[in-house]
Design a protein around this motif. Structure first.
Motif, PDB file in Angstrom:
ATOM      1  N   SER A 108     -10.155  -2.857   0.781  1.00 29.24           N
ATOM      2  CA  SER A 108     -11.267  -1.973   1.084  1.00 29.24           C
ATOM      3  C   SER A 108     -11.882  -2.501   2.374  1.00 29.24           C
ATOM      4  O   SER A 108     -12.336  -3.647   2.411  1.00 29.24           O
ATOM      5  CB  SER A 108     -12.288  -1.990  -0.043  1.00 29.24           C
ATOM      6  OG  SER A 108     -13.372  -1.153   0.260  1.00 29.24           O
TER       7      SER A 108
ATOM      8  N   ALA B 283      -4.417   1.560  -1.907  1.00 28.51           N
ATOM      9  CA  ALA B 283      -3.982   1.382  -3.290  1.00 28.51           C
ATOM     10  C   ALA B 283      -2.468   1.296  -3.345  1.00 28.51           C
ATOM     11  O   ALA B 283      -1.771   1.878  -2.511  1.00 28.51           O
ATOM     12  CB  ALA B 283      -4.475   2.542  -4.153  1.00 28.51           C
TER      13      ALA B 283
ATOM     14  N   THR C  89      -3.790   0.471  -8.127  1.00 36.57           N
ATOM     15  CA  THR C  89      -4.603  -0.737  -8.051  1.00 36.57           C
ATOM     16  C   THR C  89      -5.098  -0.942  -6.618  1.00 36.57           C
ATOM     17  O   THR C  89      -4.332  -0.806  -5.669  1.00 36.57           O
ATOM     18  CB  THR C  89      -3.767  -1.968  -8.485  1.00 36.57           C
ATOM     19  OG1 THR C  89      -3.259  -1.735  -9.793  1.00 36.57           O
ATOM     20  CG2 THR C  89      -4.610  -3.225  -8.477  1.00 36.57           C
ATOM     21  N   LEU C  90      -6.362  -1.272  -6.481  1.00 33.99           N
ATOM     22  CA  LEU C  90      -6.950  -1.501  -5.170  1.00 33.99           C
ATOM     23  C   LEU C  90      -6.282  -2.687  -4.487  1.00 33.99           C
ATOM     24  O   LEU C  90      -6.172  -3.767  -5.057  1.00 33.99           O
ATOM     25  CB  LEU C  90      -8.452  -1.763  -5.303  1.00 33.99           C
ATOM     26  CG  LEU C  90      -9.216  -1.978  -4.002  1.00 33.99           C
ATOM     27  CD1 LEU C  90      -9.253  -0.699  -3.186  1.00 33.99           C
ATOM     28  CD2 LEU C  90     -10.610  -2.475  -4.301  1.00 33.99           C
TER      29      LEU C  90
ATOM     30  N   VAL D 100       0.838  -1.190   0.000  1.00 32.78           N
ATOM     31  CA  VAL D 100       0.000   0.000   0.000  1.00 32.78           C
ATOM     32  C   VAL D 100       0.878   1.247   0.000  1.00 32.78           C
ATOM     33  O   VAL D 100       1.809   1.354   0.792  1.00 32.78           O
ATOM     34  CB  VAL D 100      -0.921   0.004   1.237  1.00 32.78           C
ATOM     35  CG1 VAL D 100      -1.695   1.296   1.333  1.00 32.78           C
ATOM     36  CG2 VAL D 100      -1.860  -1.168   1.201  1.00 32.78           C
TER      37      VAL D 100
ATOM     38  N   HIS E 272      -9.686   2.592   1.945  1.00 27.13           N
ATOM     39  CA  HIS E 272      -9.376   1.960   0.668  1.00 27.13           C
ATOM     40  C   HIS E 272      -7.889   2.139   0.426  1.00 27.13           C
ATOM     41  O   HIS E 272      -7.399   3.274   0.359  1.00 27.13           O
ATOM     42  CB  HIS E 272     -10.170   2.605  -0.466  1.00 27.13           C
ATOM     43  CG  HIS E 272     -11.647   2.539  -0.253  1.00 27.13           C
ATOM     44  ND1 HIS E 272     -12.393   1.449  -0.620  1.00 27.13           N
ATOM     45  CD2 HIS E 272     -12.506   3.406   0.328  1.00 27.13           C
ATOM     46  CE1 HIS E 272     -13.648   1.660  -0.287  1.00 27.13           C
ATOM     47  NE2 HIS E 272     -13.754   2.848   0.290  1.00 27.13           N
TER      48      HIS E 272
END
Length: 59
Positions: free
Chosen positions: A30, A21, A26-27, A4, A19
């Protein structure tokens, strides 16, 4: 799993949505977090940018 680099945090009175990324946007995750678990959640995250979003009811 990607690391992250950015966490978007939607704040409210009692439930928060985080959330995460990676550097490409890109996720990674969540999650819904309660107020009591928020500090523990961030203590376990790598150093990253945190962006806050709030509505009028968050105050």
């Amino acid at each position: 799993m990607s690391e992250v680099t950015t966490i978007g945090l939607d704040i409210a009175k009692s439930v928060f949505h985080a959330h995460g990324a990676d550097a490409r946007g890109t996720l990674v995750f969540s999650r819904k977090l309660t107020r009591g678990k928020l500090l523990d959640f961030f203590a376990g995250q790598p150093r990253c940018i945190v962006a806050l979003e709030a509505c009028g009811g968050a105050h």
